[in-house]
Write a protein that holds these residues in place. Sequence first.
Motif, PDB file in Angstrom:
ATOM      1  N   HIS A   1       0.841  -1.195   0.000  1.00 22.12           N
ATOM      2  CA  HIS A   1       0.000   0.000   0.000  1.00 22.12           C
ATOM      3  C   HIS A   1       0.878   1.248   0.000  1.00 22.12           C
ATOM      4  O   HIS A   1       2.053   1.189   0.371  1.00 22.12           O
ATOM      5  N   ALA A   2       0.283   2.348  -0.446  1.00 24.36           N
ATOM      6  CA  ALA A   2       0.971   3.636  -0.494  1.00 24.36           C
ATOM      7  C   ALA A   2      -0.059   4.725  -0.223  1.00 24.36           C
ATOM      8  O   ALA A   2      -1.262   4.517  -0.394  1.00 24.36           O
ATOM      9  N   VAL A   3       0.434   5.892   0.212  1.00 22.51           N
ATOM     10  CA  VAL A   3      -0.444   7.018   0.547  1.00 22.51           C
ATOM     11  C   VAL A   3       0.123   8.276  -0.111  1.00 22.51           C
ATOM     12  O   VAL A   3       1.324   8.538  -0.005  1.00 22.51           O
ATOM     13  N   PHE A   4      -0.756   9.042  -0.786  1.00 22.66           N
ATOM     14  CA  PHE A   4      -0.331  10.255  -1.474  1.00 22.66           C
ATOM     15  C   PHE A   4      -1.248  11.424  -1.119  1.00 22.66           C
ATOM     16  O   PHE A   4      -2.446  11.249  -0.986  1.00 22.66           O
ATOM     17  N   ALA A   5      -0.656  12.601  -1.025  1.00 20.10           N
ATOM     18  CA  ALA A   5      -1.414  13.824  -0.735  1.00 20.10           C
ATOM     19  C   ALA A   5      -1.571  14.622  -2.022  1.00 20.10           C
ATOM     20  O   ALA A   5      -0.633  15.280  -2.454  1.00 20.10           O
ATOM     21  N   ARG A   6      -2.740  14.553  -2.617  1.00 21.21           N
ATOM     22  CA  ARG A   6      -3.028  15.400  -3.781  1.00 21.21           C
ATOM     23  C   ARG A   6      -3.325  16.819  -3.294  1.00 21.21           C
ATOM     24  O   ARG A   6      -3.185  17.782  -4.030  1.00 21.21           O
ATOM     25  N   GLU A   7      -3.753  16.927  -2.042  1.00 23.58           N
ATOM     26  CA  GLU A   7      -3.883  18.192  -1.303  1.00 23.58           C
ATOM     27  C   GLU A   7      -3.412  17.844   0.105  1.00 23.58           C
ATOM     28  O   GLU A   7      -3.272  16.680   0.443  1.00 23.58           O
ATOM     29  N   ARG A   8      -3.149  18.837   0.918  1.00 18.39           N
ATOM     30  CA  ARG A   8      -2.680  18.484   2.252  1.00 18.39           C
ATOM     31  C   ARG A   8      -3.799  17.811   3.045  1.00 18.39           C
ATOM     32  O   ARG A   8      -4.986  18.104   2.849  1.00 18.39           O
ATOM     33  N   PHE A   9      -3.394  16.889   3.899  1.00 15.06           N
ATOM     34  CA  PHE A   9      -4.374  16.172   4.709  1.00 15.06           C
ATOM     35  C   PHE A   9      -3.727  15.637   5.975  1.00 15.06           C
ATOM     36  O   PHE A   9      -2.503  15.557   6.080  1.00 15.06           O
ATOM     37  N   ARG A  10      -4.607  15.298   6.933  1.00 17.58           N
ATOM     38  CA  ARG A  10      -4.175  14.684   8.197  1.00 17.58           C
ATOM     39  C   ARG A  10      -4.885  13.344   8.346  1.00 17.58           C
ATOM     40  O   ARG A  10      -6.015  13.174   7.887  1.00 17.58           O
ATOM     41  N   MET A  11      -4.215  12.415   9.042  1.00 17.20           N
ATOM     42  CA  MET A  11      -4.827  11.110   9.247  1.00 17.20           C
ATOM     43  C   MET A  11      -4.389  10.503  10.572  1.00 17.20           C
ATOM     44  O   MET A  11      -3.373  10.901  11.146  1.00 17.20           O
ATOM     45  N   ILE A  12      -5.180   9.541  11.017  1.00 21.19           N
ATOM     46  CA  ILE A  12      -4.855   8.700  12.159  1.00 21.19           C
ATOM     47  C   ILE A  12      -4.597   7.305  11.596  1.00 21.19           C
ATOM     48  O   ILE A  12      -5.414   6.786  10.837  1.00 21.19           O
ATOM     49  N   LEU A  13      -3.483   6.708  11.963  1.00 18.42           N
ATOM     50  CA  LEU A  13      -3.189   5.338  11.562  1.00 18.42           C
ATOM     51  C   LEU A  13      -3.175   4.478  12.824  1.00 18.42           C
ATOM     52  O   LEU A  13      -2.354   4.693  13.716  1.00 18.42           O
ATOM     53  N   SER A  14      -4.093   3.523  12.878  1.00 15.43           N
ATOM     54  CA  SER A  14      -4.175   2.603  14.019  1.00 15.43           C
ATOM     55  C   SER A  14      -3.722   1.235  13.540  1.00 15.43           C
ATOM     56  O   SER A  14      -4.351   0.635  12.654  1.00 15.43           O
ATOM     57  N   MET A  15      -2.610   0.765  14.092  1.00 14.60           N
ATOM     58  CA  MET A  15      -2.054  -0.535  13.729  1.00 14.60           C
ATOM     59  C   MET A  15      -2.492  -1.545  14.769  1.00 14.60           C
ATOM     60  O   MET A  15      -2.299  -1.324  15.972  1.00 14.60           O
ATOM     61  N   ILE A  16      -3.080  -2.641  14.312  1.00 11.95           N
ATOM     62  CA  ILE A  16      -3.543  -3.690  15.205  1.00 11.95           C
ATOM     63  C   ILE A  16      -2.581  -4.868  15.079  1.00 11.95           C
ATOM     64  O   ILE A  16      -2.430  -5.432  13.987  1.00 11.95           O
ATOM     65  N   ARG A  17      -1.934  -5.218  16.171  1.00 12.08           N
ATOM     66  CA  ARG A  17      -1.009  -6.348  16.152  1.00 12.08           C
ATOM     67  C   ARG A  17      -1.716  -7.622  16.590  1.00 12.08           C
ATOM     68  O   ARG A  17      -2.607  -7.593  17.412  1.00 12.08           O
ATOM     69  N   GLU A  18      -1.272  -8.736  16.045  1.00 13.42           N
ATOM     70  CA  GLU A  18      -1.885 -10.018  16.408  1.00 13.42           C
ATOM     71  C   GLU A  18      -1.025 -10.746  17.417  1.00 13.42           C
ATOM     72  O   GLU A  18       0.130 -10.554  17.531  1.00 13.42           O
TER      73      GLU A  18
END
Length: 111
Positions: A94-111
């Motif tokens: 996967h990849a993430v790109f900003a076509r405009e500025r943005f903010r995000m929360i990334l929640s990683m779930i470990r097994e």
Amino acid sequence: MTDTGREDIREKVLNVNDLIAYQPGTVASRMIVFKKAGSITLFSFDAGEGLSEHTAPFDAVLMVTDGKAEVQIARTSFVVGTGEMIILPANKPHAVFARERFRMILSMIRE
């Protein structure tokens, strides 16, 4: 302050977008939870910035809190806007790109 010198944000009502500022020409991040079970990291992306294609060993939930992101999962593109989320499956590129500025929360779930 905590013993690491960082402000303790537990047991407070917080505006997530106030916790991570935009920074010109870069991607900024701030980890707010790191536990054996998983982590929560805040990101801000200036327009034109991104995270190149990679994989992670665990599922992750990406939620946009401001602006719009283009998210690619196994080369399929999705547009994710304010208040929307997408689940990034474990071991899929996967990849993430900003076509405009943005903010995000990334929640990683470990097994």
